[in-house]
Design a protein around this motif. Structure first.
Motif, PDB file in Angstrom:
ATOM      1  N   ARG A   1      36.955   9.522  62.299  1.00 38.24           N
ATOM      2  CA  ARG A   1      36.867   8.254  63.023  1.00 38.24           C
ATOM      3  C   ARG A   1      37.606   7.168  62.263  1.00 38.24           C
ATOM      4  O   ARG A   1      37.667   7.183  61.036  1.00 38.24           O
TER       5      ARG A   1
ATOM      6  N   THR B   1      30.335   5.066  61.058  1.00 39.09           N
ATOM      7  CA  THR B   1      29.576   4.788  62.265  1.00 39.09           C
ATOM      8  C   THR B   1      29.387   3.279  62.351  1.00 39.09           C
ATOM      9  O   THR B   1      29.674   2.548  61.413  1.00 39.09           O
ATOM     10  N   GLY B   2      28.903   2.785  63.475  1.00 38.92           N
ATOM     11  CA  GLY B   2      28.771   1.343  63.620  1.00 38.92           C
ATOM     12  C   GLY B   2      30.091   0.682  63.951  1.00 38.92           C
ATOM     13  O   GLY B   2      31.138   1.336  64.037  1.00 38.92           O
ATOM     14  N   ASP B   3      30.065  -0.623  64.121  1.00 43.59           N
ATOM     15  CA  ASP B   3      31.247  -1.346  64.602  1.00 43.59           C
ATOM     16  C   ASP B   3      31.896  -2.214  63.540  1.00 43.59           C
ATOM     17  O   ASP B   3      32.737  -3.052  63.849  1.00 43.59           O
ATOM     18  N   ASP B   4      31.541  -2.026  62.259  1.00 40.33           N
ATOM     19  CA  ASP B   4      32.150  -2.855  61.217  1.00 40.33           C
ATOM     20  C   ASP B   4      32.012  -2.176  59.860  1.00 40.33           C
ATOM     21  O   ASP B   4      30.903  -1.969  59.379  1.00 40.33           O
ATOM     22  N   GLN B   5      33.154  -1.827  59.284  1.00 41.95           N
ATOM     23  CA  GLN B   5      33.133  -1.225  57.945  1.00 41.95           C
ATOM     24  C   GLN B   5      33.674  -2.190  56.887  1.00 41.95           C
ATOM     25  O   GLN B   5      33.992  -1.773  55.772  1.00 41.95           O
TER      26      GLN B   5
ATOM     27  N   SER C   1      28.869   4.133  71.732  1.00 45.36           N
ATOM     28  CA  SER C   1      29.289   3.311  70.594  1.00 45.36           C
ATOM     29  C   SER C   1      30.224   4.052  69.640  1.00 45.36           C
ATOM     30  O   SER C   1      30.844   3.436  68.774  1.00 45.36           O
TER      31      SER C   1
ATOM     32  N   MET D   1      33.533   5.777  68.545  1.00 43.75           N
ATOM     33  CA  MET D   1      34.921   5.629  68.948  1.00 43.75           C
ATOM     34  C   MET D   1      35.500   6.914  69.524  1.00 43.75           C
ATOM     35  O   MET D   1      36.203   6.893  70.541  1.00 43.75           O
TER      36      MET D   1
ATOM     37  N   GLU E   1      24.318   8.779  62.678  1.00 45.04           N
ATOM     38  CA  GLU E   1      24.762   7.648  63.512  1.00 45.04           C
ATOM     39  C   GLU E   1      23.964   6.371  63.257  1.00 45.04           C
ATOM     40  O   GLU E   1      23.760   5.554  64.148  1.00 45.04           O
TER      41      GLU E   1
ATOM     42  N   GLU F   1      34.410   7.519  73.084  1.00 46.19           N
ATOM     43  CA  GLU F   1      35.141   6.654  74.013  1.00 46.19           C
ATOM     44  C   GLU F   1      36.545   7.202  74.258  1.00 46.19           C
ATOM     45  O   GLU F   1      37.043   7.202  75.390  1.00 46.19           O
TER      46      GLU F   1
ATOM     47  N   ARG G   1      36.535   0.141  61.336  1.00 42.62           N
ATOM     48  CA  ARG G   1      36.644  -1.132  62.050  1.00 42.62           C
ATOM     49  C   ARG G   1      36.433  -2.269  61.056  1.00 42.62           C
ATOM     50  O   ARG G   1      35.518  -2.247  60.248  1.00 42.62           O
TER      51      ARG G   1
END
Length: 342
Positions: free
Chosen positions: A156, A134-138, A197, A199, A109, A202, A159
């Motif tokens: 997943r 992982t993270g919010d931007d690929q 964090s 996805m 993560e 959530e 993003r």
């Protein structure tokens, strides 16, 4: 041996000198090309065996396949986790028989670790990458894709860009698990989840809330604990819920290692037969416990197989449009989720 006592790897030149032939002859024999006399073929093969010569498969592949290396990489959260391990094995089962080597790595993560691994694998000229982002931007993957690396996401969704993606029906599956607990008369259902964090974490919380709302049960924030990263943190979270003034009569745990931690708490408190439990993700030996653990099972083998098939298809034809593929979950009743409310 000509290079006995040396740690240096034997080269094609070493084989040629040892066999008393030209480098071109060695190359033809190693690459199974015609036009070499049988006596020379046997002499070269004997030298290859004695020197333990190993061809540079990457360089050979680059020559034979127009720049491809016949290698792919697999980047998952933790390859030791049974869920990730099954995805990895499924990828191998599809890719290896088709001539691809598979490298793997765990990112824990950590978005920076993810980027570093992608960069390292790309520098080794892999043909494709299967990744659980992982993270919010690929979007950092875009230059690698432009350079010719095929990418498929598994477990997943990415993003910041659109890619081939294989995911479970996380929200629906979690909702089904919680509805199952509600059908047993439970109204106070605790939720223990992974990092907020993530996805999928959530989505599973959304499913929990959706099932409560559909049943007309008010959501109680005190029954929800998030950011449980491992078995120990999950055990402590379950202990906190179960020893509260108004404890839940059932637990929904949103990941397999979290379920294991909750099971330890139930056992410590002697509540294994009185507090119901449904976990998201199956895990080894879950059916051998007493009671057996009811789970919302994913299909990691199907997910890994599909990811590999999509990746190999994209390597062959990079122009195909990416798609999102849903793999259904399955509620497996084993006993823990069938414990009725008091």
């Amino acid at each position: 041996m000509a290079n006995h006592g040396s740690n240096r790897r034997a080269t094609m030149r070493d084989v040629a000198q040892h066999a008393g032939v030209s480098i071109k002859t060695v190359s033809r024999v190693v690459n199974d090309e015609p036009g070499v006399r049988p006596v020379l073929v046997e002499r070269v093969r004997k030298s290859v065996r004695e020197l333990d010569y190993r061809p540079d498969t990457a360089a050979r592949s680059l020559r034979l396949t127009g720049g491809r290396t016949a290698t792919i990489a697999l980047i998952l959260e933790d390859v030791a986790n049974p869920f990730s391990a099954m995805i990895g094995r499924a990828v191998e089962n599809v890719a290896v028989p088709k001539g691809f080597m598979v490298f793997s790595a765990s990112v824990d993560e950590d978005p920076e670790r993810e980027r570093d691994f992608v960069g390292e694998f790309a520098a080794r000229r892999i043909d494709g990458l299967v990744i659980a982002p992982t993270g919010d931007d690929q979007s950092y993957l875009l230059p690698h894709i432009a350079a010719g690396t095929a990418v498929v996401c598994v477990d997943r969704e990415p993003r910041g860009l659109t890619l081939d993606t294989i995911v479970s029906t996380n929200t629906l599956g979690a909702s089904e698990g919680v509805r199952h607990l509600i059908s047993g008369g439970h109204r106070r259902i605790g939720f223990i989840g992974d990092l907020a964090s993530i996805m999928t974490a959530e989505q599973r919380l959304d499913g929990y809330r959706m099932a409560l709302a559909d049943a007309g049960i008010p959501a109680d924030p005190s029954l929800v604990i998030r950011d449980a990263r491992n078995e120990h943190q999950s055990e402590m979270a379950a202990m906190r819920l179960l020893t509260a003034d108004h404890p839940p009569t059932a637990l929904f745990t949103a990941q397999n290692l979290i379920t294991v931690g909750a099971l330890r708490a139930l056992r410590r408190l002697h509540l294994s037969h009185s507090v119901a439990l449904v976990g998201f993700d199956d895990f080894p030996l879950a059916d051998l416990l007493e009671p057996g653990v009811t789970v919302v099972a994913q299909q990691p083998t199907a997910m890994g197989s599909l990811a590999a098939e999509l990746l190999l298809a994209r390597i062959a034809d990079p122009a195909t449009l990416p798609g999102r593929h849903l793999v259904p979950t399955n509620l497996i009743r084993r006993g823990s989720g069938e414990i009725a409310a008091p």
